[in-house]
Write a protein that holds these residues in place. Structure first.
Motif: not given
Length: 291
Positions: A95-115
């Motif tokens: 899961r973390q590997r997937m996030y690292a891949n996507i973040e590598s080229g992102a321009a914006t990251i909008h996130e919601y956390n509930q737990t």
């Protein structure tokens, strides 16, 4: 760099659209290039690192003009690229590997956390405390703790780099009320977030109060992250934090999450009030923890 994960999504859409426009079935295409039906399915659903030779054969079989072939092969080359996360394999967690891949080229990251508090803003103490919780759960860890922590630090370095993405995080106040980690560690984590956001104008943390009234929408069923990318042709996407991490790439699904995030933002405390609340919460937790 450009995210290989995102380019695989774009390549999948291009290949599937071109095939359907020509009225050719996946079975017919697989026979034309002497490959299995499964190969076509994986490419058209972004479930594998593409073989550039297969992509070239598909485009030729579909009769795609040479100029367009060059453009799609460039996408395939990006989709086939490897990043620093690949050297970790499953040691950092899939899961973390997937996030690292996507973040590598992102321009914006909008996130919601509930737990939980956002991984990109976690300090080492909090990260290790969460790992201890995973150990107490009794099930076998699907990552190597030391490698997972190291990889998270590399993810943060990538996002914090000059010219990195703009990050906005909405945190449910529930996370601050029901503690999963010791008060002293939570206090350190909250102060760490406040310090990061205070010195980095590209980062915003908003707290959604327990008694917030979110306008005209249901509350989100899970945590999620919305990504956009510098190239407007790359698909905006959403990762919803279910047990399997659902990735949404359709325009309608992404637009729905964007509307939801706008409403959560409206209901959340303003940025300065949110930082003040986090600071007050850290002070109270420090008092609970004692000397």
């Amino acid at each position: 760099m450009t995210s290989p994960f995102v380019r695989r999504q774009r390549l999948a859409t291009e290949l599937r659209t071109l095939r359907e426009q020509r009225g050719i079935t996946a079975d017919e295409l697989s026979k034309a290039i002497f490959r299995s039906r499964t190969t076509i399915s994986k490419l058209e659903n972004a479930r594998c690192r593409p073989d550039v030779g297969d992509v070239s054969n598909i485009l030729n079989a579909l009769g795609i003009p040479r100029e367009q072939i060059r453009e799609i092969i460039e996408i395939a080359l990006d989709a086939n690229a490897r990043g620093w996360w690949d050297s970790y394999g499953d040691a950092m967690g899939a899961r973390q590997r997937m996030y690292a891949n996507i973040e590598s080229g992102a321009a914006t990251i909008h996130e919601y956390n509930q737990t939980a508090l956002p991984g990109l803003l976690q300090c080492l103490e909090y990260n290790w405390a969460l790992i201890e919780l995973d150990k107490l759960d009794g099930s076998k860890l699907n990552y190597v703790p030391e490698k997972s922590v190291e990889a998270r630090q590399r993810r943060q370095e990538n996002v914090f780099r000059p010219g990195g993405p703009t990050v906005e995080v909405v945190i449910d106040e529930f996370v601050l009320k029901r503690l999963a980690v010791p008060p002293s560690i939570m206090a350190a984590q909250l102060r760490h977030m406040v310090q990061l956001v205070t010195r980095e104008p590209r980062f915003t943390v908003l707290v959604l109060p327990l008694d917030a009234r979110v306008p005209a929408t249901r509350l989100p069923a899970s945590a999620y992250t919305i990504y956009s990318f510098p190239d407007p042709q790359d698909p905006r996407l959403v990762v919803a934090e279910t047990s399997n991490c659902l990735v949404h790439t359709t325009l309608s699904a992404v637009a729905g999450y964007e509307r939801l995030h706008d409403r959560l933002r409206q209901a959340a405390l303003p940025a300065l009030e949110s930082l003040s609340l986090l600071t007050d919460a850290a002070d109270r937790l420090s008092e609970q923890a004692g000397p």
